[in-house]
Scaffold this motif. Sequence first.
Motif, PDB file in Angstrom:
ATOM      1  N   CYS A  89     -20.542  85.135  66.043  1.00 26.24           N
ATOM      2  CA  CYS A  89     -21.325  84.269  64.517  1.00 26.24           C
ATOM      3  C   CYS A  89     -19.633  84.144  63.989  1.00 26.24           C
ATOM      4  CB  CYS A  89     -21.192  84.971  63.654  1.00 26.24           C
ATOM      5  SG  CYS A  89     -23.429  85.646  63.630  1.00 26.24           S
ATOM      6  N   TRP A  90     -18.245  84.908  64.602  1.00 25.48           N
ATOM      7  CA  TRP A  90     -17.384  84.161  64.427  1.00 25.48           C
ATOM      8  C   TRP A  90     -16.336  83.676  65.362  1.00 25.48           C
ATOM      9  CZ3 TRP A  90     -15.956  85.772  59.554  1.00 25.48           C
ATOM     10  CH2 TRP A  90     -16.207  86.338  59.399  1.00 25.48           C
ATOM     11  N   LEU A  91     -16.945  83.828  66.915  1.00 24.40           N
ATOM     12  CA  LEU A  91     -16.603  82.941  67.727  1.00 24.40           C
ATOM     13  C   LEU A  91     -17.260  81.190  68.124  1.00 24.40           C
ATOM     14  CD1 LEU A  91     -17.306  85.274  70.769  1.00 24.40           C
ATOM     15  CD2 LEU A  91     -15.156  84.601  70.245  1.00 24.40           C
ATOM     16  N   LEU A  92     -18.797  81.358  67.424  1.00 21.61           N
ATOM     17  CA  LEU A  92     -19.362  80.299  67.334  1.00 21.61           C
ATOM     18  C   LEU A  92     -18.650  79.047  66.086  1.00 21.61           C
ATOM     19  CD1 LEU A  92     -22.742  81.467  68.189  1.00 21.61           C
ATOM     20  CD2 LEU A  92     -21.684  79.850  69.411  1.00 21.61           C
ATOM     21  N   GLY A  93     -18.279  79.874  65.243  1.00 19.81           N
ATOM     22  CA  GLY A  93     -17.652  79.453  63.542  1.00 19.81           C
ATOM     23  C   GLY A  93     -16.107  78.566  64.159  1.00 19.81           C
ATOM     24  N   SER A  94     -15.582  79.166  65.430  1.00 23.31           N
ATOM     25  CA  SER A  94     -14.149  78.820  65.435  1.00 23.31           C
ATOM     26  C   SER A  94     -13.600  78.601  66.526  1.00 23.31           C
ATOM     27  CB  SER A  94     -13.690  79.830  64.925  1.00 23.31           C
ATOM     28  OG  SER A  94     -13.653  81.230  66.116  1.00 23.31           O
ATOM     29  N   ASP A 153     -17.231  74.346  71.560  1.00 26.47           N
ATOM     30  CA  ASP A 153     -18.880  73.845  71.644  1.00 26.47           C
ATOM     31  C   ASP A 153     -18.768  74.982  73.907  1.00 26.47           C
ATOM     32  OD1 ASP A 153     -19.734  73.637  69.583  1.00 26.47           O
ATOM     33  OD2 ASP A 153     -20.841  72.249  69.555  1.00 26.47           O
ATOM     34  N   SER A 154     -17.910  73.758  74.242  1.00 24.77           N
ATOM     35  CA  SER A 154     -17.287  74.173  75.861  1.00 24.77           C
ATOM     36  C   SER A 154     -17.165  75.412  75.750  1.00 24.77           C
ATOM     37  CB  SER A 154     -16.023  73.414  75.839  1.00 24.77           C
ATOM     38  OG  SER A 154     -15.289  73.134  75.528  1.00 24.77           O
ATOM     39  N   GLU A 155     -17.058  76.785  74.887  1.00 26.12           N
ATOM     40  CA  GLU A 155     -15.881  77.829  75.387  1.00 26.12           C
ATOM     41  C   GLU A 155     -17.532  78.884  75.462  1.00 26.12           C
ATOM     42  OE1 GLU A 155     -12.928  79.708  73.496  1.00 26.12           O
ATOM     43  OE2 GLU A 155     -11.813  77.810  73.038  1.00 26.12           O
ATOM     44  N   PHE A 156     -18.755  77.710  75.489  1.00 33.12           N
ATOM     45  CA  PHE A 156     -20.042  79.111  75.412  1.00 33.12           C
ATOM     46  C   PHE A 156     -20.861  78.623  76.964  1.00 33.12           C
ATOM     47  CE2 PHE A 156     -17.910  78.915  71.230  1.00 33.12           C
ATOM     48  CZ  PHE A 156     -17.925  80.363  70.984  1.00 33.12           C
ATOM     49  N   SER A 157     -21.930  78.885  77.502  1.00 32.46           N
ATOM     50  CA  SER A 157     -22.918  78.916  77.807  1.00 32.46           C
ATOM     51  C   SER A 157     -24.055  78.973  76.947  1.00 32.46           C
ATOM     52  CB  SER A 157     -23.145  79.832  78.826  1.00 32.46           C
ATOM     53  OG  SER A 157     -24.107  79.828  79.283  1.00 32.46           O
ATOM     54  N   ALA A 158     -24.308  77.542  76.954  1.00 34.08           N
ATOM     55  CA  ALA A 158     -25.383  76.494  76.551  1.00 34.08           C
ATOM     56  C   ALA A 158     -27.453  78.128  76.669  1.00 34.08           C
ATOM     57  CB  ALA A 158     -26.195  75.675  76.749  1.00 34.08           C
ATOM     58  N   SER A 159     -27.397  77.668  78.031  1.00 37.50           N
ATOM     59  CA  SER A 159     -27.900  78.517  78.753  1.00 37.50           C
ATOM     60  C   SER A 159     -28.313  80.104  78.349  1.00 37.50           C
ATOM     61  CB  SER A 159     -28.478  78.477  80.232  1.00 37.50           C
ATOM     62  OG  SER A 159     -27.317  79.409  81.127  1.00 37.50           O
ATOM     63  N   GLY A 162     -26.823  77.224  64.716  1.00 40.18           N
ATOM     64  CA  GLY A 162     -27.866  76.178  64.061  1.00 40.18           C
ATOM     65  C   GLY A 162     -26.618  74.955  63.615  1.00 40.18           C
ATOM     66  N   ILE A 163     -25.805  75.312  62.446  1.00 38.12           N
ATOM     67  CA  ILE A 163     -25.150  75.304  61.829  1.00 38.12           C
ATOM     68  C   ILE A 163     -23.347  74.364  62.441  1.00 38.12           C
ATOM     69  CG2 ILE A 163     -23.418  74.803  60.093  1.00 38.12           C
ATOM     70  CD1 ILE A 163     -25.783  74.586  59.782  1.00 38.12           C
ATOM     71  N   SER A 164     -22.735  75.070  63.765  1.00 35.72           N
ATOM     72  CA  SER A 164     -21.781  75.296  65.112  1.00 35.72           C
ATOM     73  C   SER A 164     -22.030  74.927  65.854  1.00 35.72           C
ATOM     74  CB  SER A 164     -20.856  76.584  64.195  1.00 35.72           C
ATOM     75  OG  SER A 164     -20.516  76.538  62.707  1.00 35.72           O
ATOM     76  N   TYR A 165     -23.186  74.859  66.730  1.00 33.56           N
ATOM     77  CA  TYR A 165     -22.885  74.887  68.136  1.00 33.56           C
ATOM     78  C   TYR A 165     -24.128  73.852  68.070  1.00 33.56           C
ATOM     79  CZ  TYR A 165     -23.795  75.577  72.831  1.00 33.56           C
ATOM     80  OH  TYR A 165     -23.181  75.707  74.424  1.00 33.56           O
ATOM     81  N   LEU A 166     -23.545  72.575  68.539  1.00 29.76           N
ATOM     82  CA  LEU A 166     -24.204  72.149  68.178  1.00 29.76           C
ATOM     83  C   LEU A 166     -25.356  70.789  69.099  1.00 29.76           C
ATOM     84  CD1 LEU A 166     -21.680  68.438  67.731  1.00 29.76           C
ATOM     85  CD2 LEU A 166     -23.393  69.788  65.648  1.00 29.76           C
ATOM     86  N   PRO A 167     -25.215  71.774  71.470  1.00 31.57           N
ATOM     87  CA  PRO A 167     -26.145  71.972  71.817  1.00 31.57           C
ATOM     88  C   PRO A 167     -27.252  72.085  72.128  1.00 31.57           C
ATOM     89  CG  PRO A 167     -23.885  72.069  72.913  1.00 31.57           C
ATOM     90  CD  PRO A 167     -24.038  72.432  71.577  1.00 31.57           C
ATOM     91  N   LEU A 168     -27.348  73.954  70.933  1.00 29.85           N
ATOM     92  CA  LEU A 168     -28.345  74.003  70.492  1.00 29.85           C
ATOM     93  C   LEU A 168     -28.991  74.068  69.239  1.00 29.85           C
ATOM     94  CD1 LEU A 168     -28.145  77.886  72.341  1.00 29.85           C
ATOM     95  CD2 LEU A 168     -29.885  75.409  72.757  1.00 29.85           C
ATOM     96  N   HIS A 169     -28.339  73.286  68.232  1.00 31.82           N
ATOM     97  CA  HIS A 169     -28.879  72.919  66.969  1.00 31.82           C
ATOM     98  C   HIS A 169     -30.651  72.415  67.044  1.00 31.82           C
ATOM     99  CE1 HIS A 169     -29.738  71.366  62.594  1.00 31.82           C
ATOM    100  NE2 HIS A 169     -29.705  70.123  63.670  1.00 31.82           N
ATOM    101  N   GLU A 170     -31.161  72.347  67.124  1.00 34.74           N
ATOM    102  CA  GLU A 170     -31.941  71.545  66.895  1.00 34.74           C
ATOM    103  C   GLU A 170     -33.104  73.278  67.625  1.00 34.74           C
ATOM    104  OE1 GLU A 170     -33.845  68.354  68.939  1.00 34.74           O
ATOM    105  OE2 GLU A 170     -32.578  67.334  67.991  1.00 34.74           O
TER     106      GLU A 170
END
Length: 235
Positions: A133-138, A141-147, A179-187
């Motif tokens: 949560c702390w990571l995603l909120g700061s 998005d490119s630092e994470f694997s969407a899958s 849902g709020i801070s990681y746009l690729p997986l918001h939906e």
Amino acid sequence: MDLETVMQELEALGKERMKKMYISNGAHEPLFGVATGAMKPFSKIIKKNQPLADELYATGNYDAMYFAGVIADPMAMTEEDFERWMDGAYFYMLSDYVVAVTLAETDIAQAVADKWIASGEELKMSAGWSCYCWLLGSRKDSEFSASKLSNMLDQVANTIHHSPERTKSAMNNFIYTVGISYLPLHEKAFETAKAVGPVEMKREKKKSSILLASENIQKELDRGRLGFKRKYVRC
């Protein structure tokens, strides 16, 4: 500044009202009851000091342990250091708001958090999910694997209702944060939150809390905060 001086300063900042509040949330003696805001001026004098942070954390005093997180130098800490801090984190305000926060400022954050999530231990799992949560909120998005995050959402959906109580809370926050801070997986996160529905978190000597990530996501969307990122993890 040495350990003894810092402990004296913290004791002077203690308030009985804060002490009672921390104890009601799971803290136990020794502690002074220092408001986190009262630590800020003091932390600006010390700045980062990892040796002193380790000494403070080892005291077992809640306020000293919290202050250790404020002055820690995360990049000077090894995985073994984080494991040692985690072993000393006896309730969620330490695991999720000191250890997980400090870990989130390192390059090893995801690797360590993954191990903790897989541990099966309540507070380690809670710290692992909280770290994400702390990571995603700061971070970008490119630092994470969407899958990978998508699989983690599936894991939460399948296990949250029969997970340990503090882990439930951190998992619920994970759905909300994706849902709020990681746009690729918001939906997907919003749909997961709706599918999960209300999560009951039982608390000792208190009424159960009902957690509802979908409602919280909707509130943030209504406020136009989709894509929100904080500038700093530690205040």
